[in-house]
Design a protein around this motif. Sequence first.
Motif, PDB file in Angstrom:
ATOM      1  N   ASN A 100       0.859  -1.183   0.000  1.00  0.00           N
ATOM      2  CA  ASN A 100       0.000   0.000   0.000  1.00  0.00           C
ATOM      3  C   ASN A 100       0.892   1.228   0.000  1.00  0.00           C
ATOM      4  O   ASN A 100       2.083   1.147   0.278  1.00  0.00           O
ATOM      5  CB  ASN A 100      -0.910   0.030   1.234  1.00  0.00           C
ATOM      6  CG  ASN A 100      -1.828  -1.172   1.310  1.00  0.00           C
ATOM      7  OD1 ASN A 100      -1.502  -2.161   1.946  1.00  0.00           O
ATOM      8  ND2 ASN A 100      -2.976  -1.090   0.664  1.00  0.00           N
ATOM      9  N   GLY A 397       0.367  -3.906   5.445  1.00  0.00           N
ATOM     10  CA  GLY A 397      -0.724  -3.724   4.510  1.00  0.00           C
ATOM     11  C   GLY A 397      -2.051  -3.808   5.222  1.00  0.00           C
ATOM     12  O   GLY A 397      -2.154  -4.336   6.329  1.00  0.00           O
ATOM     13  N   SER A 402      -3.055  -9.045  -0.113  1.00  0.00           N
ATOM     14  CA  SER A 402      -3.589  -7.923  -0.885  1.00  0.00           C
ATOM     15  C   SER A 402      -4.163  -8.406  -2.212  1.00  0.00           C
ATOM     16  O   SER A 402      -3.636  -9.327  -2.840  1.00  0.00           O
ATOM     17  CB  SER A 402      -2.486  -6.902  -1.171  1.00  0.00           C
ATOM     18  OG  SER A 402      -1.958  -6.385   0.030  1.00  0.00           O
TER      19      SER A 402
END
Length: 486
Positions: A100, A397, A402
């Motif tokens: 991220n 994250g 993810s």
Amino acid sequence: MTKKASLSSAIIIGLITFLCFTGMAAEQTPTQPNILFIMVDDLGKEWISCYGAEDIKTPNIDALAAGGMIFNNAYSMPSCTPSRTTLLTGKYPFRTGYVNHWDVPRWGIGYFDWKQKPNTTFARLMKDLGYRTFATGKWQLNDFRLEPLAMQKHGFDDWAMWTGCETSKDKTHEKKSTQRYWNAHINTKEGSKTYKGQFGPDLYTDHLINFMRKNKDKPMCIYYPMVLPHTPVAATPDEPKAKGVLGKHKAMVRYIDKMVGKLVNELDELGIRERTIIIFTTDNGSAPPPRGVIGTRNGRKIVGAKSTETEVGICAPFIVNGPGLVPAGVETDALTDFTDMLPTFLELGGGTPPSDLIVDGRSIAPLILGKQQDSDRDWIMAMGYGGAKLDAQGVRGVNDFSSRIIRDKQHKVYINNERKIIRLHNLKEDPWEENNLIDKTSPELQQALGKFQAVLDFLPEKDARPLYEPRAANPWDRNIMKKRNR
């Protein structure tokens, strides 16, 4: 000695001297090509005219494409930090932990740590091959107040970087540090300072040109992550009366094109153009409205799709040019993504990645040098958008796994946070990804699903966390749990 013999001796001595001199000159001329990697900030194909953009002309970028190689299937990551760490390390975000966005000068803890071997950058490895290394533009992966020589430790001999917004108790300083355009706040070896009344893109480019002039007789590896045309939009020196988001955005894109032309002209002036490979790309797609813009590409209105996993958000413009090195006038559907850059740079420089360093990418040097007609990639991947978060162990994250996408030349799948394939598209028939084929049962689609499932099964069940030495929070850090980075 007779006069005739004396003359003969003089000729022989002169010839020997000439041969020695030319031999030394040849020995001093680098055989390794210079590499100039230009990555602009938040710009999709719909704003590059050689990719079919209809609302603007980019003649200097178009000239690179016409005289070199233009890629149709090159992936960045969906947002800033994942793209930059992927590029620097040759690793996908699931390995680096930067799955991220994380703006270090603003949020503090969780910096890109040079002390961790997995974070080894292409700059450090190119230095080992004898290259002089330089970076200019946008960094945001370290806080230069705490780490004034962070760029050097990451492998760059010299640099001129916008610091990123340095959150501070001193609001005057914080406001100054946000400036990447007019009154740019730039960090060099001499420290950080504000250049009052000056336009940042001119300063970054001028620093780069000064570096080339000083090092033109050596092989150079130059990383230019431009700050343009990221918001907030700004009028440029060439168009000071540009109005509105769209008007200023267009002015900024034209200024990108101008800077590209300026650098190409400088390479010509220095006599090193024919041993320099230029790569032009972007870190992700354009920003969406209201802060961003809508462009027209090949007759279709394109809404900016930064921070999405659509092709508009991650299939980046990617152009390679090098007269006498890179074949001219080539358009390729070869697959490549940012993990490929580190091994590509190394192969161009005559090296390979260290055997004890994990690299996800594969070199595309044979392709861009015309020795192969395709890359060695069967698939490419993109992942990483939105803001990261803090927990008791530090930066991580938002999810253990993810979401991400994987594609080949024809098909593309979307994978959710539960490690399930939820979308399947045939990009040749459906380039705008309007028809989800996940429930179709044709043999062709089932074969494609099987291929991507095998890749997914190979990936770790949990993403790594960013590697860094923990440190206490800075007094100026913002609380990431209360206010998300934009």
